[in-house]
Design a protein around this motif. Sequence first.
Motif, short mmCIF file in Angstrom:
data_model
loop_
_atom_site.label_atom_id
_atom_site.label_comp_id
_atom_site.label_asym_id
_atom_site.label_seq_id
_atom_site.Cartn_x
_atom_site.Cartn_y
_atom_site.Cartn_z
N GLY A 172 3.84 24.97 23.52
CA GLY A 172 3.55 24.12 24.67
C GLY A 172 3.66 24.89 25.97
O GLY A 172 2.83 24.72 26.89
N SER A 173 4.66 25.77 26.09
CA SER A 173 4.82 26.56 27.31
C SER A 173 3.63 27.48 27.52
O SER A 173 3.15 27.66 28.64
CB SER A 173 6.11 27.38 27.25
N TYR A 176 0.71 25.26 28.72
CA TYR A 176 0.92 24.85 30.11
C TYR A 176 0.72 26.03 31.06
O TYR A 176 0.16 25.88 32.15
CB TYR A 176 2.32 24.26 30.30
N CYS A 177 1.18 27.20 30.64
CA CYS A 177 1.01 28.38 31.49
C CYS A 177 -0.46 28.74 31.66
O CYS A 177 -0.90 29.07 32.76
CB CYS A 177 1.78 29.56 30.89
N VAL A 199 6.58 28.94 34.60
CA VAL A 199 6.69 27.94 33.53
C VAL A 199 7.95 28.26 32.74
O VAL A 199 8.25 29.43 32.49
CB VAL A 199 5.47 27.98 32.59
N GLN A 203 11.39 23.09 30.87
CA GLN A 203 10.54 22.14 31.60
C GLN A 203 9.40 21.63 30.70
O GLN A 203 9.07 20.44 30.72
CB GLN A 203 9.96 22.80 32.85
N THR A 204 8.83 22.54 29.93
CA THR A 204 7.76 22.15 29.03
C THR A 204 8.23 21.13 28.01
O THR A 204 7.56 20.13 27.75
CB THR A 204 7.20 23.39 28.30
#
Length: 396
Positions: A172-173, A176-177, A199, A203-204
Amino acid sequence: MKPVDGKALQRIRVLDLTRVRAGPTCIRQFADWGADVIKIESPESMEVSDGWGGMRDGPDFQNLHRNKRSLTINLKDPKGKAIFYRLVEKADVVVENFRPDVKFRLNIDYETLSKINPRIVYASISGFGQDGPYAKRPGFDHIVQGMGGLMSITGDPAHGPMRTGIAVADTGSGLYCALAIMTALFEREDSGKGQWVQVSLLQTMIAMLDFQAARWLMLNEIPSQPGNNHPTSIPTGVYPTADGHINIAAGEQAMFLRLCNAIGRPDLIEVENFSTEENRSIHRNELNHVLSDITRRRKSSEWLSIMEKGHVAAGPIYRVNEMFDDAQIKHLKMAAPVDHKRIGKIKLVAQPFSMSRTPCEIRTAAPDRGENTVEILTSLDYSDREIEALRQEGVI
């Protein structure tokens, strides 16, 4: 340079300083769509590798690092750093997932590189953030699944907290990145300037909790472990059959009515405990017991055929080999072929989205360490003699 069909991101050059999973997942989103990705690794003389203990030809490494070129540089050596700086001059993106302090010690942080190339988009992935009380802690997917709340809502309450079967915080990170970098590149079209994208796995993980996190923020509800049940939509879960299990999702009122008709029990909708979505949620265990007694009477294939005819949402529960053998998954071409110079023909996991005019392409297997060093340095106007001297000095 205008992109051509099949290479949507060919104008983008990415310098890849990442290791392990989150960073390479991010980079893959650029490599598969035609960006020129240069994977920067340490020379073999430094005995540092991202080959994961000799498993460079293994499925994980190959799946993460396809479509890249590899350049070896000793970033601790001034001459190696000079090579990197020359690459930065013409690059669009730099991605790293070092510990937060490492980039500053190496003088390859955003502030430094933005002076060389003000248009550079610099992305950092960390476990817990670039600053704050946990910034220096090592960040691992498993740890973050626990801290980010996921393990508390995964699995059966009788067995305690449970991690997921995939590295969801890492993956997921990375995604998102990649989205953040794309956003920064798009903004650069207006401002002409790059920026520092940050990121973290933590947080992710919180963001991916989505409605479960929002339940606490808005209603002060603490989500619990639902097992195979949906947290709020019942019946949605795993049901036994004569030869295995199937998934059924029939929480919405109209879908539940169709389910009752499909299994030959239209009377269930008249039972007070099952008559509304709210009542079914309260009496989920009772309803699941009734449904399980029914589903055990037929094989999975029979029930899936019945559910499809009755327009009830249901599906098989595959092992990975069975999943790739499914007709729809074959149609979607989720196993992408590529040639590997030692192994021969291999298959890797394809991208999950498509575009009508500029599709992605898995062009090459993951490169050997330093496979493209000479090619890349030659493009930077290093002579053969200079390249050999750099090699002898352990710079490359």
